[in-house]
Design a protein around this motif. Structure first.
Motif, PDB file in Angstrom:
ATOM      1  N   LEU A  57     -10.363   9.085  -6.036  1.00  0.00           N
ATOM      2  CA  LEU A  57     -10.897   7.945  -6.774  1.00  0.00           C
ATOM      3  C   LEU A  57     -10.160   6.659  -6.401  1.00  0.00           C
ATOM      4  CD1 LEU A  57     -11.294   9.562 -10.303  1.00  0.00           C
ATOM      5  CD2 LEU A  57     -13.154   8.522  -8.982  1.00  0.00           C
ATOM      6  N   LEU A  58      -8.835   6.720  -6.363  1.00  0.00           N
ATOM      7  CA  LEU A  58      -8.062   5.531  -6.031  1.00  0.00           C
ATOM      8  C   LEU A  58      -8.299   5.106  -4.582  1.00  0.00           C
ATOM      9  CD1 LEU A  58      -4.660   6.291  -7.799  1.00  0.00           C
ATOM     10  CD2 LEU A  58      -6.501   4.815  -8.597  1.00  0.00           C
ATOM     11  N   ALA A  59      -8.354   6.081  -3.688  1.00  0.00           N
ATOM     12  CA  ALA A  59      -8.577   5.756  -2.277  1.00  0.00           C
ATOM     13  C   ALA A  59      -9.953   5.134  -2.058  1.00  0.00           C
ATOM     14  CB  ALA A  59      -8.411   7.005  -1.423  1.00  0.00           C
ATOM     15  N   ARG A  60     -10.939   5.620  -2.801  1.00  0.00           N
ATOM     16  CA  ARG A  60     -12.295   5.071  -2.689  1.00  0.00           C
ATOM     17  C   ARG A  60     -12.392   3.667  -3.275  1.00  0.00           C
ATOM     18  NH1 ARG A  60     -16.672   7.564  -6.616  1.00  0.00           N
ATOM     19  NH2 ARG A  60     -15.526   6.139  -7.988  1.00  0.00           N
ATOM     20  N   ASP A  61     -11.831   3.499  -4.462  1.00  0.00           N
ATOM     21  CA  ASP A  61     -12.040   2.260  -5.208  1.00  0.00           C
ATOM     22  C   ASP A  61     -11.004   1.181  -4.918  1.00  0.00           C
ATOM     23  OD1 ASP A  61     -14.176   3.560  -6.387  1.00  0.00           O
ATOM     24  OD2 ASP A  61     -13.041   4.162  -8.169  1.00  0.00           O
ATOM     25  N   ARG A  62      -9.851   1.594  -4.364  1.00  0.00           N
ATOM     26  CA  ARG A  62      -8.775   0.629  -4.107  1.00  0.00           C
ATOM     27  C   ARG A  62      -8.201   0.861  -2.711  1.00  0.00           C
ATOM     28  NH1 ARG A  62      -4.851  -0.066  -9.179  1.00  0.00           N
ATOM     29  NH2 ARG A  62      -3.875  -1.229  -7.491  1.00  0.00           N
ATOM     30  N   ALA A  63      -9.076   0.877  -1.732  1.00  0.00           N
ATOM     31  CA  ALA A  63      -8.675   1.231  -0.370  1.00  0.00           C
ATOM     32  C   ALA A  63      -7.583   0.310   0.168  1.00  0.00           C
ATOM     33  CB  ALA A  63      -9.895   1.205   0.552  1.00  0.00           C
ATOM     34  N   ALA A  64      -7.591  -0.949  -0.223  1.00  0.00           N
ATOM     35  CA  ALA A  64      -6.587  -1.880   0.281  1.00  0.00           C
ATOM     36  C   ALA A  64      -5.181  -1.522  -0.192  1.00  0.00           C
ATOM     37  CB  ALA A  64      -6.927  -3.305  -0.149  1.00  0.00           C
TER      38      ALA A  64
ATOM     39  N   PRO B  45     -11.312   4.865   4.367  1.00  0.00           N
ATOM     40  CA  PRO B  45     -10.991   4.180   5.619  1.00  0.00           C
ATOM     41  C   PRO B  45      -9.577   4.414   6.110  1.00  0.00           C
ATOM     42  CG  PRO B  45     -10.994   2.628   3.797  1.00  0.00           C
ATOM     43  CD  PRO B  45     -11.480   3.930   3.250  1.00  0.00           C
ATOM     44  N   MET B  46      -8.744   5.060   5.297  1.00  0.00           N
ATOM     45  CA  MET B  46      -7.358   5.338   5.665  1.00  0.00           C
ATOM     46  C   MET B  46      -7.237   6.743   6.262  1.00  0.00           C
ATOM     47  SD  MET B  46      -8.238   6.211   2.473  1.00  0.00           S
ATOM     48  CE  MET B  46      -8.039   4.629   1.634  1.00  0.00           C
ATOM     49  N   PRO B  47      -6.151   7.046   7.002  1.00  0.00           N
ATOM     50  CA  PRO B  47      -5.957   8.422   7.458  1.00  0.00           C
ATOM     51  C   PRO B  47      -5.835   9.358   6.267  1.00  0.00           C
ATOM     52  CG  PRO B  47      -3.977   7.105   7.870  1.00  0.00           C
ATOM     53  CD  PRO B  47      -5.052   6.156   7.457  1.00  0.00           C
ATOM     54  N   ALA B  48      -6.574  10.477   6.311  1.00  0.00           N
ATOM     55  CA  ALA B  48      -6.587  11.420   5.193  1.00  0.00           C
ATOM     56  C   ALA B  48      -6.506  12.843   5.711  1.00  0.00           C
ATOM     57  CB  ALA B  48      -7.840  11.229   4.349  1.00  0.00           C
ATOM     58  N   ARG B  49      -5.693  13.656   5.048  1.00  0.00           N
ATOM     59  CA  ARG B  49      -5.541  15.056   5.398  1.00  0.00           C
ATOM     60  C   ARG B  49      -5.821  15.907   4.161  1.00  0.00           C
ATOM     61  NH1 ARG B  49      -5.987  12.673   9.179  1.00  0.00           N
ATOM     62  NH2 ARG B  49      -4.658  12.448  11.012  1.00  0.00           N
ATOM     63  N   PHE B  50      -6.734  16.856   4.291  1.00  0.00           N
ATOM     64  CA  PHE B  50      -7.093  17.758   3.213  1.00  0.00           C
ATOM     65  C   PHE B  50      -6.516  19.140   3.527  1.00  0.00           C
ATOM     66  CE2 PHE B  50     -11.170  15.118   3.638  1.00  0.00           C
ATOM     67  CZ  PHE B  50     -10.671  14.088   2.836  1.00  0.00           C
TER      68      PHE B  50
ATOM     69  N   VAL C 144     -16.816  12.227  -7.546  1.00  0.00           N
ATOM     70  CA  VAL C 144     -16.733  11.643  -6.204  1.00  0.00           C
ATOM     71  C   VAL C 144     -17.631  12.333  -5.179  1.00  0.00           C
ATOM     72  CG1 VAL C 144     -14.384  10.760  -6.523  1.00  0.00           C
ATOM     73  CG2 VAL C 144     -14.728  13.069  -5.616  1.00  0.00           C
ATOM     74  N   LEU C 145     -18.216  13.479  -5.536  1.00  0.00           N
ATOM     75  CA  LEU C 145     -19.024  14.218  -4.563  1.00  0.00           C
ATOM     76  C   LEU C 145     -20.513  13.935  -4.691  1.00  0.00           C
ATOM     77  CD1 LEU C 145     -17.234  17.693  -4.611  1.00  0.00           C
ATOM     78  CD2 LEU C 145     -16.961  15.826  -2.965  1.00  0.00           C
TER      79      LEU C 145
ATOM     80  N   PRO D  48       0.834  -1.212   0.000  1.00  0.00           N
ATOM     81  CA  PRO D  48       0.000   0.000   0.000  1.00  0.00           C
ATOM     82  C   PRO D  48       0.865   1.257   0.000  1.00  0.00           C
ATOM     83  CG  PRO D  48      -0.804  -1.583   1.620  1.00  0.00           C
ATOM     84  CD  PRO D  48       0.533  -2.088   1.142  1.00  0.00           C
ATOM     85  N   ALA D  49       0.386   2.292  -0.672  1.00  0.00           N
ATOM     86  CA  ALA D  49       1.124   3.548  -0.811  1.00  0.00           C
ATOM     87  C   ALA D  49       0.366   4.684  -0.154  1.00  0.00           C
ATOM     88  CB  ALA D  49       1.356   3.864  -2.287  1.00  0.00           C
ATOM     89  N   VAL D  50       1.077   5.759   0.119  1.00  0.00           N
ATOM     90  CA  VAL D  50       0.463   7.013   0.553  1.00  0.00           C
ATOM     91  C   VAL D  50       0.386   7.923  -0.666  1.00  0.00           C
ATOM     92  CG1 VAL D  50       0.791   9.103   1.929  1.00  0.00           C
ATOM     93  CG2 VAL D  50       1.155   6.853   2.961  1.00  0.00           C
ATOM     94  N   LEU D  51      -0.810   8.397  -0.972  1.00  0.00           N
ATOM     95  CA  LEU D  51      -1.028   9.249  -2.129  1.00  0.00           C
ATOM     96  C   LEU D  51      -1.053  10.713  -1.705  1.00  0.00           C
ATOM     97  CD1 LEU D  51      -3.905   7.263  -3.896  1.00  0.00           C
ATOM     98  CD2 LEU D  51      -1.427   6.958  -4.125  1.00  0.00           C
ATOM     99  N   VAL D  52      -0.344  11.548  -2.438  1.00  0.00           N
ATOM    100  CA  VAL D  52      -0.356  12.993  -2.212  1.00  0.00           C
ATOM    101  C   VAL D  52      -0.833  13.630  -3.510  1.00  0.00           C
ATOM    102  CG1 VAL D  52       0.965  15.023  -1.553  1.00  0.00           C
ATOM    103  CG2 VAL D  52       1.584  12.776  -0.619  1.00  0.00           C
TER     104      VAL D  52
END
Length: 250
Positions: free
Chosen positions: A106-113, A183-188, A175-176, A91-95
């Motif tokens: 989109l990736l976080a929603r559809d490929r959370a694992a 389900p992962m930690p997310a910072r906006f 996405v809205l 798993p990666a952290v996306l910025v």
């Protein structure tokens, strides 16, 4: 050194990898941007100093990657990003910056694992519909239907060619308007002086998304580039926090 990756769709995209400890941090750039931007290079320098695995890349039709910008769409560029995600271990952290924020959502929603954590910077979810299409005049909409393309002035250089495909295909990737579980930690991260993404978009995203560890940070006076020294430091702190929380949850 630039590497090349051929996506499952046959597009050849350029990327730069920094070897190091995982989870890999992947930077997703913005609309018509490239991987040589200030934020991408700053994160790369941080990753090297920390011994952290890092990847920055150009979507097809962007930067030095192959393809024409006018042929692309949000779904295409999401697939490019997904191919990069598939090329790293674990798993990666996306910025994600601006459009990259939309694609990372989109990736976080559809490929959370496959996503250990998420940081968005001036995220622009659904901008093809809520920005361009909503802002077009009747004449521009008619021109888009007839010619398939309109040129929109940009504060960043040449006018942006907005295609009918970009608008129509974008409606399949929003996405809205459907559930957005993160389900992962997310910072906006969002600036109040952003003239491209209104602050209400950040609040709308925060209100709409669901997840156990979501936080929105608003920086007074920060613009869309979000690239001054304080903003860059905040991006790094946010990535470090997400990595720490992802590690604690593992």
């Amino acid at each position: 050194m630039t590497d090349w990756l051929t996506t499952p769709q046959g597009r050849r995209i350029a990327l730069n990898r920094t070897d190091g400890q995982g989870p890999t941090v992947i930077f997703l750039g913005g609309f018509r941007s490239d991987m040589e931007g200030t934020k991408a290079l700053h994160l790369e320098a941080w990753a090297r100093a920390q011994g952290r695995a890092f990847v920055r890349f150009d979507y097809s039709g962007h930067g030095v990657s192959e393809g024409a910008f006018e042929d692309g769409s949000i779904g295409d560029w999401r697939d490019d990003a997904a191919a990069v995600l598939d090329s790293v271990a674990g798993p990666a952290v996306l910025v994600g910056s601006s459009m990259g924020g939309w694609i990372s959502l989109l990736l976080a929603r559809d490929r959370a694992a496959d996503v250990a954590g998420l940081v968005t910077i001036a995220a622009a979810p659904d901008f093809t519909e809520d920005g361009y299409w909503a802002g077009f005049s009747d004449a521009e909409r008619a021109a888009l239907a007839e010619a398939g393309l309109v040129l929109v002035p940009s504060a960043y250089g040449d006018p942006y060619p907005i295609t009918r495909r970009l608008i129509e295909e974008g409606r399949n990737t929003m996405v809205l308007r459907t559930p957005l579980s993160l389900p992962m930690p997310a910072r906006f991260l969002q600036g109040t002086a952003d003239e491209d993404v209104d602050l209400t978009t950040a609040y709308r995203l925060m209100e709409h998304a669901t997840g156990p560890d979501l936080r929105l940070t608003v920086v007074k006076g920060a613009d869309h580039r979000f690239s001054d020294d304080d903003c860059l430091a905040l991006i790094v702190r946010s990535v470090e926090e997400v990595l720490a929380r992802a590690g604690a949850a593992a």
